[in-house]
Write a protein that holds these residues in place. Structure first.
Motif, PDB file in Angstrom:
ATOM      1  N   ARG A   1       0.839  -1.208   0.000  1.00 35.27           N
ATOM      2  CA  ARG A   1       0.000   0.000   0.000  1.00 35.27           C
ATOM      3  C   ARG A   1       0.868   1.250   0.000  1.00 35.27           C
ATOM      4  O   ARG A   1       0.579   2.229  -0.680  1.00 35.27           O
ATOM      5  CB  ARG A   1      -0.921   0.011   1.218  1.00 35.27           C
ATOM      6  N   ASN A   2       1.932   1.220   0.784  1.00 37.59           N
ATOM      7  CA  ASN A   2       2.831   2.366   0.864  1.00 37.59           C
ATOM      8  C   ASN A   2       3.503   2.610  -0.485  1.00 37.59           C
ATOM      9  O   ASN A   2       3.604   3.752  -0.933  1.00 37.59           O
ATOM     10  CB  ASN A   2       3.868   2.146   1.965  1.00 37.59           C
ATOM     11  N   GLU A   3       3.959   1.547  -1.133  1.00 34.92           N
ATOM     12  CA  GLU A   3       4.593   1.677  -2.448  1.00 34.92           C
ATOM     13  C   GLU A   3       3.604   2.194  -3.480  1.00 34.92           C
ATOM     14  O   GLU A   3       3.947   3.042  -4.295  1.00 34.92           O
ATOM     15  CB  GLU A   3       5.169   0.336  -2.888  1.00 34.92           C
ATOM     16  N   GLU A   4       2.377   1.703  -3.423  1.00 29.48           N
ATOM     17  CA  GLU A   4       1.335   2.162  -4.342  1.00 29.48           C
ATOM     18  C   GLU A   4       1.042   3.643  -4.117  1.00 29.48           C
ATOM     19  O   GLU A   4       0.873   4.410  -5.063  1.00 29.48           O
ATOM     20  CB  GLU A   4       0.057   1.329  -4.161  1.00 29.48           C
ATOM     21  N   GLY A   5       1.001   4.057  -2.871  1.00 29.80           N
ATOM     22  CA  GLY A   5       0.762   5.467  -2.543  1.00 29.80           C
ATOM     23  C   GLY A   5       1.878   6.356  -3.058  1.00 29.80           C
ATOM     24  O   GLY A   5       1.623   7.435  -3.595  1.00 29.80           O
ATOM     25  N   LYS A   6       3.122   5.907  -2.889  1.00 28.22           N
ATOM     26  CA  LYS A   6       4.265   6.675  -3.390  1.00 28.22           C
ATOM     27  C   LYS A   6       4.233   6.772  -4.915  1.00 28.22           C
ATOM     28  O   LYS A   6       4.529   7.825  -5.479  1.00 28.22           O
ATOM     29  CB  LYS A   6       5.574   6.036  -2.945  1.00 28.22           C
TER      30      LYS A   6
ATOM     31  N   ARG B   1       1.577   6.650  -6.886  1.00 28.44           N
ATOM     32  CA  ARG B   1       0.496   7.589  -7.259  1.00 28.44           C
ATOM     33  C   ARG B   1       0.920   9.031  -7.025  1.00 28.44           C
ATOM     34  O   ARG B   1       0.616   9.910  -7.818  1.00 28.44           O
ATOM     35  CB  ARG B   1      -0.765   7.283  -6.456  1.00 28.44           C
ATOM     36  N   LYS B   2       1.619   9.274  -5.923  1.00 26.21           N
ATOM     37  CA  LYS B   2       2.060  10.628  -5.602  1.00 26.21           C
ATOM     38  C   LYS B   2       3.043  11.136  -6.651  1.00 26.21           C
ATOM     39  O   LYS B   2       2.931  12.271  -7.114  1.00 26.21           O
ATOM     40  CB  LYS B   2       2.705  10.655  -4.213  1.00 26.21           C
ATOM     41  N   ARG B   3       4.003  10.285  -7.078  1.00 23.43           N
ATOM     42  CA  ARG B   3       4.960  10.677  -8.114  1.00 23.43           C
ATOM     43  C   ARG B   3       4.248  10.977  -9.419  1.00 23.43           C
ATOM     44  O   ARG B   3       4.549  11.958 -10.095  1.00 23.43           O
ATOM     45  CB  ARG B   3       5.993   9.577  -8.328  1.00 23.43           C
ATOM     46  N   LYS B   4       3.285  10.136  -9.779  1.00 23.57           N
ATOM     47  CA  LYS B   4       2.532  10.341 -11.018  1.00 23.57           C
ATOM     48  C   LYS B   4       1.757  11.654 -10.951  1.00 23.57           C
ATOM     49  O   LYS B   4       1.754  12.426 -11.908  1.00 23.57           O
ATOM     50  CB  LYS B   4       1.578   9.167 -11.247  1.00 23.57           C
ATOM     51  N   ASN B   5       1.112  11.909  -9.827  1.00 24.70           N
ATOM     52  CA  ASN B   5       0.335  13.127  -9.655  1.00 24.70           C
ATOM     53  C   ASN B   5       1.232  14.366  -9.711  1.00 24.70           C
ATOM     54  O   ASN B   5       0.865  15.380 -10.299  1.00 24.70           O
ATOM     55  CB  ASN B   5      -0.425  13.076  -8.330  1.00 24.70           C
ATOM     56  N   GLU B   6       2.419  14.279  -9.123  1.00 23.70           N
ATOM     57  CA  GLU B   6       3.352  15.403  -9.164  1.00 23.70           C
ATOM     58  C   GLU B   6       3.781  15.687 -10.595  1.00 23.70           C
ATOM     59  O   GLU B   6       3.899  16.847 -10.995  1.00 23.70           O
ATOM     60  CB  GLU B   6       4.575  15.117  -8.296  1.00 23.70           C
ATOM     61  N   GLY B   7       4.000  14.634 -11.380  1.00 28.47           N
ATOM     62  CA  GLY B   7       4.368  14.819 -12.783  1.00 28.47           C
ATOM     63  C   GLY B   7       3.255  15.472 -13.585  1.00 28.47           C
ATOM     64  O   GLY B   7       3.493  16.371 -14.395  1.00 28.47           O
ATOM     65  N   ILE B   8       2.033  15.054 -13.338  1.00 37.00           N
ATOM     66  CA  ILE B   8       0.883  15.642 -14.027  1.00 37.00           C
ATOM     67  C   ILE B   8       0.739  17.108 -13.639  1.00 37.00           C
ATOM     68  O   ILE B   8       0.487  17.972 -14.489  1.00 37.00           O
ATOM     69  CB  ILE B   8      -0.400  14.850 -13.725  1.00 37.00           C
ATOM     70  N   ASN B   9       0.908  17.417 -12.365  1.00 36.16           N
ATOM     71  CA  ASN B   9       0.797  18.803 -11.912  1.00 36.16           C
ATOM     72  C   ASN B   9       1.872  19.686 -12.534  1.00 36.16           C
ATOM     73  O   ASN B   9       1.610  20.839 -12.888  1.00 36.16           O
ATOM     74  CB  ASN B   9       0.847  18.885 -10.386  1.00 36.16           C
ATOM     75  N   ARG B  10       3.101  19.157 -12.682  1.00 38.42           N
ATOM     76  CA  ARG B  10       4.160  19.926 -13.339  1.00 38.42           C
ATOM     77  C   ARG B  10       3.792  20.214 -14.783  1.00 38.42           C
ATOM     78  O   ARG B  10       3.986  21.324 -15.278  1.00 38.42           O
ATOM     79  CB  ARG B  10       5.491  19.167 -13.286  1.00 38.42           C
ATOM     80  N   ARG B  11       3.255  19.217 -15.477  1.00 41.57           N
ATOM     81  CA  ARG B  11       2.851  19.411 -16.875  1.00 41.57           C
ATOM     82  C   ARG B  11       1.729  20.434 -16.978  1.00 41.57           C
ATOM     83  O   ARG B  11       1.701  21.262 -17.886  1.00 41.57           O
ATOM     84  CB  ARG B  11       2.417  18.094 -17.493  1.00 41.57           C
ATOM     85  N   LYS B  12       0.783  20.385 -16.034  1.00 41.56           N
ATOM     86  CA  LYS B  12      -0.320  21.341 -16.032  1.00 41.56           C
ATOM     87  C   LYS B  12       0.217  22.756 -15.844  1.00 41.56           C
ATOM     88  O   LYS B  12      -0.188  23.682 -16.558  1.00 41.56           O
ATOM     89  CB  LYS B  12      -1.312  20.983 -14.930  1.00 41.56           C
TER      90      LYS B  12
END
Length: 102
Positions: free
Chosen positions: A8-13, A15-26
């Motif tokens: 669960r912790n690895e999955e959360g990390k 998702r967080k990395r993916k979300n940070e990448g999307i936010n940078r692109r936005k």
């Protein structure tokens, strides 16, 4: 039980990395829209929908509101409605041109 928590912790990390990448692109997309409006004198309206939440940007030419879809679709000349396939095709053509030049 610990292996479940680790997964669960690895999955959360992840998702967080993916979300940070999307936010940078936005943020980059918003910055580019701003630059187009300020430096090139183009009226820019940008709508981003992520997980049902909208982020909008409009250049100074649009006063306080973005155009509605009806206004966009009835504008003259007719708007260019690009699909992801169209953009991919343009990018692949540019790559081919670069390879041919070399």
């Amino acid at each position: 039980m610990d292996s479940v928590n680790v997964k669960r912790n690895e999955e959360g990390k992840r998702r967080k990395r993916k979300n940070e990448g999307i936010n940078r692109r936005k943020e980059t997309l918003i910055k580019k829209a701003y630059e187009l409006g300020e430096f090139d004198g183009i009226d820019v309206a940008l709508i981003i929908c992520k997980h049902g939440r909208y982020t909008t940007y409009s250049s100074k030419g649009y006063a306080s509101r973005l155009p509605s879809m009806a206004e966009i679709q009835t504008a003259y000349p007719l708007p260019k409605n690009l699909l992801p396939e169209d953009v991919e095709k343009r990018l692949s053509n540019k790559r081919k041109e670069i390879v041919e030049e070399e």
